[in-house]
Design an enzyme around this catalytic site. Structure first.
Site, PDB file in Angstrom:
ATOM      1  N   ASP A 245      -4.054  -2.443 -13.267  1.00 31.12           N
ATOM      2  CA  ASP A 245      -3.842  -3.781 -12.691  1.00 31.12           C
ATOM      3  C   ASP A 245      -2.918  -3.779 -11.479  1.00 31.12           C
ATOM      4  OD1 ASP A 245      -5.417  -4.692 -14.778  1.00 31.12           O
ATOM      5  OD2 ASP A 245      -3.704  -5.109 -16.063  1.00 31.12           O
TER       6      ASP A 245
ATOM      7  N   GLY B 295     -10.655  -4.752 -15.110  1.00 34.28           N
ATOM      8  CA  GLY B 295     -10.834  -6.091 -14.552  1.00 34.28           C
ATOM      9  C   GLY B 295     -10.254  -6.044 -13.154  1.00 34.28           C
ATOM     10  N   HIS B 296     -11.100  -6.000 -12.144  1.00 33.03           N
ATOM     11  CA  HIS B 296     -10.640  -5.880 -10.760  1.00 33.03           C
ATOM     12  C   HIS B 296     -10.861  -7.213 -10.048  1.00 33.03           C
ATOM     13  CE1 HIS B 296     -11.115  -1.196 -10.841  1.00 33.03           C
ATOM     14  NE2 HIS B 296     -10.319  -1.672 -11.779  1.00 33.03           N
TER      15      HIS B 296
ATOM     16  N   GLN C 283      -8.229   1.545 -14.351  1.00 31.78           N
ATOM     17  CA  GLN C 283      -6.980   1.793 -15.106  1.00 31.78           C
ATOM     18  C   GLN C 283      -5.934   2.393 -14.152  1.00 31.78           C
ATOM     19  OE1 GLN C 283     -10.147   3.007 -16.982  1.00 31.78           O
ATOM     20  NE2 GLN C 283     -10.105   0.812 -17.218  1.00 31.78           N
TER      21      GLN C 283
ATOM     22  N   LYS D 234      -6.074  -2.817  -7.385  1.00 31.51           N
ATOM     23  CA  LYS D 234      -7.082  -1.915  -6.808  1.00 31.51           C
ATOM     24  C   LYS D 234      -8.283  -2.693  -6.246  1.00 31.51           C
ATOM     25  CE  LYS D 234      -7.324   0.059 -10.882  1.00 31.51           C
ATOM     26  NZ  LYS D 234      -6.208  -0.595 -11.581  1.00 31.51           N
TER      27      LYS D 234
END
Ligand code: GDP
Ligand code: IMO
Ligand code: MG
Length: 422
Positions: free
Chosen positions: A13, A40-41, A223, A16
């Protein structure tokens, strides 16, 4: 051409997604190399916020090709939902998305198993995102896994049903349940038919040929380095190699073809899920950072734990990844703090000190901090003309000195424009 790599240096988080979307126009291809829907990007532009779980973050840039590599574990159900969400925005992606025949499939039973194992572990639980990641990678390494390429075989359903019978026994062993299983299974097979309509291909050959032809590739990590299965805070990690060599394995790109490595880190630290966190804050400062930074997981919505920047951990991540350029994210979140702390050493329970990231983090008694005066001003577009506040420059210089790597980008908001290149 070489492939550049962009990855997170902390516990995920780091931001990225924002940076990949920002850089994507400079590349022909964006490729995800590991992880799956645990990621989750977040991408924000215009008035909309998008959270991508499996689709590479280059999808919003016209003309950019996107690859889901062999190192990824793909959930066809999450995949269809993501694609349908993108369709609402009128984005043409079908001819720009390539999926590896060698990527592993997450089956419905992998998610039941994830939940059952976490329950079984009790207070030793990892705090998994419950997306079936661990069990899917376990099957890959155990040589039971089902690959994307298998969906094209006649015996696909038979193979899936066989392995799921094994999973069911395991779920029962771990004391888990099967609520809603039949419905989920039906949806899964529907989503497999949908998946078959995409470009399922030998992405390693595709990527290497494109590079031979002068095309540029950016590998997008999921990650963060401290969640790497080999080098992270084991067992509180994810089940893949999140560091630069993971891009070689997860895409089929030889080490000599790796170019720059962009290491993304927050100006502070966060962690979601269980596991050690040496600089974690439990006071009002931590609560304020979490509030200002909206620190809630993009996949699970869980509150993220917050702490000061940890330099021994950052140096370790820089070393493992061969970082060439550092990108500092969320500097704006620290705008209002009188004083900023940055951990440069750990005090050990045994009495000594270390500036290295220990194998077992439980040897750490406390973090030792270097203090920086806060900049006490708002980072905004004015910084393009006026430069960054001196205290932030001091903070940056200190981090550069401690890591030996230049900070080439400072991000001061979630939008594309809120980015300063140095
Ligand atoms: P990722 O998993 O590394 O892509 O990061 P996430 O999307 O899970 O979390 C990063 C969060 O911070 C998202 O909500 C982003 O929109 C947001 N974000 C990214 N860069 C910045 C920044 O510089 N400042 C602020 N305030 N938010 C940012
Ligand atoms: P992105 O790509 C932050 C964490 C989980 C848990 C541990 C294992 O958005 O940075 P898993 O579901 O992989 O078995 O969970 O890893 N985790 C993440 N934390 N960002 C992520 O991805 C994460 N993916 C997994 O919270 O502690
Ligand atoms: Mg995330």
């Amino acid at each position: 051409m070489k492939a550049d790599v962009l990855l997170g240096l902390q516990w995920g988080d780091e931001g990225k997604g924002k940076v990949v979307d920002y850089l994507a126009p400079d590349y022909d291809i964006i490729a995800r190399f590991q992880g799956g829907p645990n990621a989750g990007h977040t991408l924000e532009f215009g008035d909309v916020k998008h959270v991508l779980h499996q689709i590479p973050s280059g999808i919003f840039r016209e003309g950019v090709l996107n690859v889901i590599g062999n190192g990824v574990v793909l959930d066809p159900v999450v995949f269809r939902k993501e694609i349908e969400d993108l369709e609402k925005y009128g984005i043409e992606f079908k001819n720009r998305l390539y999926i590896s025949l060698k990527a592993q499939l997450i089956l419905p039973t992998h998610k039941y198993l994830d939940a059952a194992i976490e329950k079984y572990k009790g207070d030793q639980k990892i705090g998994s995102t419950l997306r079936g990641i661990g069990p899917a990678y376990q099957d890959k390494v155990g040589r039971f896994g089902i690959k994307v390429g298998d969906v094209l075989e006649e015996d696909f359903k038979k193979k899936v049903n066989e392995i799921m019978e094994q999973h069911k026994k395991l779920v029962s062993f771990y004391g888990g349940d099967f609520e809603g299983f039949e419905e989920k299974l039906k949806v899964f097979f529907d989503c497999i038919e949908y998946l078959k309509t995409f470009n399922l291909t030998e992405t390693a050959i595709f990527l290497n040929r494109e590079m031979d032809n002068g095309k540029s590739v950016l590998a997008e990590g999921a990650q963060g380095s401290l969640l790497d299965v080999d080098f992270g805070s084991y067992p509180y990690v994810t089940s893949s190699n999140t560091i630069t060599p993971g891009a070689c394995i997860g895409l089929g790109i030889a080490p000599g073809r790796i170019g720059k490595v962009f290491g993304v880190f927050k100006a502070y630290c966060t962690r979601v899920g269980e596991g050690p966190f040496p600089t974690e804050l439990f006071d009002d400062v931590g609560k304020d950072i979490a509030k200002i930074g909206h620190e809630f997981g993009a996949t699970t919505g869980r509150p993220r734990r917050v702490g000061w920047l940890d330099l021994p951990a950052l140096r370790y991540a820089v070393m493992l990844n061969g970082v060439t350029d550092l990108y500092m994210m969320k500097a704006d979140v620290l705008d209002s703090f009188e004083e900023i702390r940055v951990c440069n050493e750990y005090n050990l329970k045994s009495g000594g000190k270390t500036a290295d990231f220990p194998n077992n983090l439980s040897v750490i008694d406390s973090a030792q901090y270097h203090l920086i005066k806060g900049w006490n001003s708002t980072l905004d577009e004015k910084c393009f003309d006026n430069g960054l506040p001196q205290s932030l420059e001091d903070y940056i210089s200190y981090i550069e000195e401690q890591t030996g790597i230049a900070i080439k980008m400072v991000s001061f908001g979630p939008k594309r424009k809120q980015t300063i290149l140095r």
